[in-house]
Write an enzyme that holds these catalytic residues in place. Structure first.
Site, PDB file in Angstrom:
ATOM      1  N   SER A  68       0.835  -1.211   0.000  1.00 41.64           N
ATOM      2  CA  SER A  68       0.000   0.000   0.000  1.00 41.64           C
ATOM      3  C   SER A  68       0.869   1.259   0.000  1.00 41.64           C
ATOM      4  CB  SER A  68      -0.988  -0.004   1.176  1.00 41.64           C
ATOM      5  OG  SER A  68      -0.317   0.157   2.392  1.00 41.64           O
ATOM      6  N   ILE A 105      19.034  -6.026   4.451  1.00 41.69           N
ATOM      7  CA  ILE A 105      19.712  -5.594   3.213  1.00 41.69           C
ATOM      8  C   ILE A 105      21.192  -5.983   3.271  1.00 41.69           C
ATOM      9  CG2 ILE A 105      20.284  -3.591   1.763  1.00 41.69           C
ATOM     10  CD1 ILE A 105      17.283  -4.129   1.913  1.00 41.69           C
ATOM     11  N   HIS A 145       9.175   2.959   9.322  1.00 40.73           N
ATOM     12  CA  HIS A 145       8.870   2.063  10.428  1.00 40.73           C
ATOM     13  C   HIS A 145       7.581   2.557  11.096  1.00 40.73           C
ATOM     14  CE1 HIS A 145       9.812  -0.966  13.404  1.00 40.73           C
ATOM     15  NE2 HIS A 145       9.449  -0.105  14.331  1.00 40.73           N
ATOM     16  N   GLU A 185       1.483   7.051   7.060  1.00 39.99           N
ATOM     17  CA  GLU A 185       2.522   6.565   6.142  1.00 39.99           C
ATOM     18  C   GLU A 185       2.233   7.006   4.717  1.00 39.99           C
ATOM     19  OE1 GLU A 185       4.135   2.582   8.318  1.00 39.99           O
ATOM     20  OE2 GLU A 185       2.650   2.267   6.775  1.00 39.99           O
TER      21      GLU A 185
END
Ligand code: GRF
Length: 201
Positions: A24, A99, A115, A185
């Site tokens: 999303s 990563i 986050h 977000e």
């Protein structure tokens, strides 16, 4: 609300988004930067062939790449794909794998993550998705929020670029808190990346 001054200048940037799940946030980027002359969302990469993020990318005409654990950690396939597409900046949006150091070194200061809590609290290994919201509620926190930060070799420890708070309501369940945080977000992540990529004339 972030200020968007008239003299904001963004140099040409090719972005890649990494996502493992729903996507999303990735979709918020596709929408926000659609038609932008300077910032192009060039690729959506995922470790999960079933990620809904891949469907969302297809809907917006964004090319997708998937890879497995072996390719990610033991070959240079992902880095060479990024280089082939001239990717200048990486956005992690719900990407669940750590990563590798080669990617971090190649994109130092050019890779960000979001986050769903106010770091440095409620971060680190295992702190993702509903685990975060559950921990926040169990700790009886009165506020939570979002943190956008640079990516380093340690989970959730890079320099913080931006935070926005929201209330944790007494009746909140992890799901209701998640919903409130997701709205933040989607609103702020693309704007903050745009601002991070900007220089003032
Ligand atoms: C978001 O809550 C983000 O904070 C975290 O992972 C979630 C991804 O959600 N890093 P979505 O896949 O973008 O819907």
């Amino acid at each position: 609300m972030l200020q968007k001054p008239d003299n904001l200048k963004v140099t040409n940037q090719n972005l890649a988004i990494f996502a493992s799940g729903s996507g999303s946030n990735a979709e918020a980027f596709f929408k926000y930067f659609r038609g932008n002359k300077n910032i192009n969302i060039c690729l959506l990469l995922s470790n999960n062939k079933k990620a809904f993020a891949l469907r969302r990318a297809e809907k917006y005409g964004v090319p997708t790449v998937t890879f497995d654990r072996h390719e990610f950690y033991e070959t240079d396939r992902v880095l060479s794909t990024l280089k082939e597409h001239h990717i200048s900046f990486i956005v992690l949006a719900g990407f669940l794998w750590k990563i590798p150091i080669e990617l971090i070194e190649n994109y130092q200061g050019k890779m960000v993550n979001i986050h769903p809590a106010l770091l440095p609290k409620f971060g680190g290994k295992g702190m993702y998705g509903m685990h975060v919201h559950k921990a926040v509620i169990e700790a009886d926190e009165k506020e939570s929020g979002i943190t956008i930060h640079y990516v380093t070799e340690n989970y959730d420890e890079g320099e913080i670029i931006f935070q926005e708070k929201c209330e944790v309501k007494p009746a909140d369940l992890p799901e209701t808190l998640a919903e409130r945080i997701q709205k933040l977000e989607h609103k702020f992540y693309p704007q903050v990346v745009e601002k991070t990529l900007s220089v003032f004339q």
